[in-house]
Each structure stands twice: as C-alpha cells, then as structure tokens.
Design a protein around this motif. Structure first.
Motif, mmCIF file in Angstrom:
data_model
loop_
_atom_site.group_PDB
_atom_site.id
_atom_site.type_symbol
_atom_site.label_atom_id
_atom_site.label_comp_id
_atom_site.label_asym_id
_atom_site.label_seq_id
_atom_site.Cartn_x
_atom_site.Cartn_y
_atom_site.Cartn_z
ATOM 1 N N MET A 40 43.096 51.071 50.702
ATOM 2 C CA MET A 40 44.538 50.942 50.829
ATOM 3 C C MET A 40 44.841 49.490 51.200
ATOM 4 O O MET A 40 44.750 49.089 52.361
ATOM 5 N N ASP A 41 45.169 48.706 50.186
ATOM 6 C CA ASP A 41 45.412 47.272 50.370
ATOM 7 C C ASP A 41 46.913 47.023 50.510
ATOM 8 O O ASP A 41 47.722 47.578 49.760
ATOM 9 N N GLY A 42 47.254 46.175 51.473
ATOM 10 C CA GLY A 42 48.660 45.937 51.780
ATOM 11 C C GLY A 42 49.341 44.884 50.934
ATOM 12 O O GLY A 42 50.349 44.324 51.359
ATOM 13 N N GLY A 43 48.801 44.594 49.742
ATOM 14 C CA GLY A 43 49.401 43.587 48.877
ATOM 15 C C GLY A 43 48.776 42.222 49.076
ATOM 16 O O GLY A 43 49.492 41.215 49.156
ATOM 17 N N SER A 44 47.467 42.165 49.142
ATOM 18 C CA SER A 44 46.755 40.921 49.432
ATOM 19 C C SER A 44 46.988 39.870 48.347
ATOM 20 O O SER A 44 47.127 40.185 47.163
ATOM 21 N N SER A 45 46.968 38.603 48.779
ATOM 22 C CA SER A 45 47.126 37.484 47.854
ATOM 23 C C SER A 45 45.820 36.707 47.687
ATOM 24 O O SER A 45 45.790 35.680 47.008
ATOM 25 N N ASP A 46 44.735 37.196 48.305
ATOM 26 C CA ASP A 46 43.436 36.535 48.162
ATOM 27 C C ASP A 46 42.617 37.232 47.074
ATOM 28 O O ASP A 46 43.170 37.820 46.152
ATOM 29 N N GLU A 47 41.298 37.211 47.176
ATOM 30 C CA GLU A 47 40.443 37.790 46.152
ATOM 31 C C GLU A 47 40.268 39.302 46.283
ATOM 32 O O GLU A 47 39.475 39.909 45.537
ATOM 33 N N SER A 48 40.992 39.934 47.190
ATOM 34 C CA SER A 48 40.784 41.356 47.476
ATOM 35 C C SER A 48 40.914 42.251 46.243
ATOM 36 O O SER A 48 40.074 43.130 46.000
ATOM 37 N N VAL A 49 41.960 42.074 45.465
ATOM 38 C CA VAL A 49 42.186 42.961 44.319
ATOM 39 C C VAL A 49 41.074 42.816 43.287
ATOM 40 O O VAL A 49 40.634 43.811 42.687
ATOM 41 N N ALA A 50 40.571 41.597 43.094
ATOM 42 C CA ALA A 50 39.450 41.404 42.168
ATOM 43 C C ALA A 50 38.221 42.168 42.646
ATOM 44 O O ALA A 50 37.492 42.770 41.837
ATOM 45 N N ILE A 51 37.983 42.163 43.941
ATOM 46 C CA ILE A 51 36.844 42.910 44.499
ATOM 47 C C ILE A 51 37.058 44.405 44.330
ATOM 48 O O ILE A 51 36.140 45.141 43.957
ATOM 49 N N ILE A 52 38.275 44.864 44.596
ATOM 50 C CA ILE A 52 38.571 46.292 44.447
ATOM 51 C C ILE A 52 38.354 46.725 43.000
ATOM 52 O O ILE A 52 37.763 47.784 42.735
ATOM 53 N N ARG A 53 38.811 45.928 42.062
ATOM 54 C CA ARG A 53 38.629 46.282 40.641
ATOM 55 C C ARG A 53 37.143 46.330 40.275
ATOM 56 O O ARG A 53 36.720 47.166 39.470
ATOM 57 N N LYS A 54 36.367 45.464 40.870
ATOM 58 C CA LYS A 54 34.918 45.471 40.636
ATOM 59 C C LYS A 54 34.307 46.793 41.097
ATOM 60 O O LYS A 54 33.354 47.298 40.489
ATOM 61 N N TRP A 55 34.853 47.353 42.152
ATOM 62 C CA TRP A 55 34.341 48.596 42.733
ATOM 63 C C TRP A 55 35.069 49.839 42.221
ATOM 64 O O TRP A 55 34.743 50.949 42.630
ATOM 65 N N GLU A 56 36.022 49.677 41.340
ATOM 66 C CA GLU A 56 36.933 50.766 40.977
ATOM 67 C C GLU A 56 36.210 52.041 40.550
ATOM 68 O O GLU A 56 36.619 53.154 40.895
ATOM 69 N N SER A 57 35.119 51.912 39.808
ATOM 70 C CA SER A 57 34.418 53.095 39.317
ATOM 71 C C SER A 57 33.774 53.907 40.433
ATOM 72 O O SER A 57 33.447 55.091 40.241
ATOM 73 N N LYS A 58 33.591 53.294 41.595
ATOM 74 C CA LYS A 58 32.971 53.976 42.735
ATOM 75 C C LYS A 58 33.997 54.460 43.759
ATOM 76 O O LYS A 58 33.622 55.029 44.779
ATOM 77 N N LEU A 59 35.265 54.212 43.480
ATOM 78 C CA LEU A 59 36.330 54.599 44.408
ATOM 79 C C LEU A 59 37.016 55.879 43.945
ATOM 80 O O LEU A 59 37.150 56.132 42.745
ATOM 81 N N ALA A 60 37.480 56.666 44.911
ATOM 82 C CA ALA A 60 38.286 57.846 44.588
ATOM 83 C C ALA A 60 39.727 57.452 44.311
ATOM 84 O O ALA A 60 40.469 58.197 43.671
ATOM 85 N N GLY A 61 40.116 56.284 44.792
ATOM 86 C CA GLY A 61 41.466 55.800 44.561
ATOM 87 C C GLY A 61 41.718 54.499 45.309
ATOM 88 O O GLY A 61 40.998 54.160 46.253
#
Length: 249
Positions: A40-61
C-alpha cells in the motif's frame, strides 16, 4: 509466493521508501509460511513504483496513490486479504529468515492468543550496528510503563483484528501501542515467543525521530485511555526523550 493457501496476510505500507522496499519484500519472500502480500504505497515519487512493478507477479495486490495515512493504509490492505493471520511490515523493516514461521507455529500451538510477538533487533542505518530491542513477556503493569512489543516482530489472529476493528486511523504514532492494548482488553494477554523474529531499522527519516513530541503525546494518551492513569516514568522520561534527543540529532 507459492500455490498453497495463504496463512498470513502481510501489508507493506510505504511512502518514498524505495531504497528500503526491496529488502523488506525479499525478507518476506524467504519465509516458508505461505503469505499474501499487499503493498500500500502512498503515492511515492521515488523508485518505489518501479520496484513494486518488478515484484507484481509475487504480490496479491498493490496500489500507489495519496491516502489517509499509515493506519488507514494498513487497514485497507488487511481488509483485502483472506488469511487467518495478519500483520504489517513497514517498508524500512525486515523479517529475519524463519521469523514469521516461528510466529505462525506459536499461534497454531496457542489457540487462545489474540496475537503473538517475538524478539527483534534495532538496526542503525548509519553504521550498520545492531542492538537488541527492548522486548519482554506481556504484563499489563510493564506495558503501562513502556511498549514491550516491537511491531515488526508481531502477528495477529484475523478474528482478533476484526473484533477490535483494526488500527485506529486517527493515530499517527502510537497506532501499534494502542492496538496491543485493545487486543489485550478484548482477547487476553498477547503471547511472547522467545526467539528472534525481525529487524526494526532506525534512520533519520523514521517518524519516531522526526515527531518525538507527538509520539510521546499519543503514547501517554494511550496509556491513560487503556490503563486508567499515566505512570510517573512517562513524566520523568519525557524531557530527555522529546527535548534532549531532538537537540542532539
């Protein structure tokens, strides 16, 4: 994580913590217990979303947008899950290998526990030094003088979480301390697991360092609300913890 039915719902609340986020996710991935992970990301402006997308297949959401704060984000993530045990791991903290497994095993053996917690380390991000967190078996009198539970080393039964309504979203600092009290009042003492479970990372951007005054204010109000009065220790420690530590930062 794997194809087995998840035993634990893990929420990772995060905001501009990209430099830590992947370490947190890796620490979850090495656990043996099947888990569903919600970032649950609060709208980060750093590299967070890129990292989350990298892990997306292992996340439930996951999601990334402005929200109503840490407590509300954790409540949202846990509500999206289905597993019988729940917890959250802040994106700058870590599970130790096998740590979550130890908590689940203890909860399976003690059906009356509303939650369990183990030992943890503080990790100083500046110098890499580890020191043991102050954790001890649950006791109301001791809980009234300090929080004897380190949050990343905790696991909660979903039925107990639901019974108390999750975290109080009005709190910014003492949200975990308040939760332990409410779980105790509703379901009895929390169980102590005498094993190392997690790492609590200390760095200059942690809320407890930046907002010391609010931290003490909410903690003392929490003790008064759940214990009936604030022990003298809080009044004696407040000047050092709030004013002196702020000066020497």
């Amino acid at each position: 994580m794997n194809n087995r039915k998840p035993l634990v719902t893990i929420v990772v609340p995060s905001y501009n913590q990209g430099r830590f986020l992947e370490d947190a996710l890796n620490s979850i991935a090495v656990q043996k217990v099947p888990a569903e992970i919600f970032v649950m990301d609060g709208g980060s402006s750093d590299e967070s979303v890129a990292i989350i997308r990298k892990w997306e297949s292992k996340l439930a959401g996951w999601r990334s947008h402005k929200d109503d704060g840490q407590a509300a984000a954790i409540n949202e993530g846990i509500a999206r899950g289905t597993a019988p045990y729940v917890c959250w791991l802040n994106s700058d903290d870590l599970f130790l290998p096998g740590g979550l497994d130890k908590l689940v095993n203890a909860m399976e053996r003690h059906a009356a526990w509303p939650a369990a917690y183990g030992k943890a380390w503080h990790l100083d991000d500046a110098n890499g030094r580890r020191t043991p967190a102050w954790v001890e078996p649950f006791n109301e009198r001791r809980m009234a003088t300090r929080c004897v539970i380190t949050q990343p080393a905790s696991l909660i039964r979903r039925t107990a979480w639901t019974a108390v309504g999750g975290l109080d979203a009005k709190l910014k600092m003492a949200l975990d301390y308040d939760l332990w009290w409410r779980l105790y009042r509703s379901g009895g003492p929390l169980g102590f697991v005498d094993e190392e479970v997690a790492i609590n990372r200390n760095h200059d951007e942690t809320k407890t360092r930046i907002h010391r005054r609010l931290h003490y204010k909410e903690a003392m109000e929490t003790v008064r609300r759940h214990h009936g009065h604030v022990p003298l220790k809080w009044w004696l420690a407040q000047p050092y913890a709030v004013w002196w530590k702020t000066l020497i930062r």
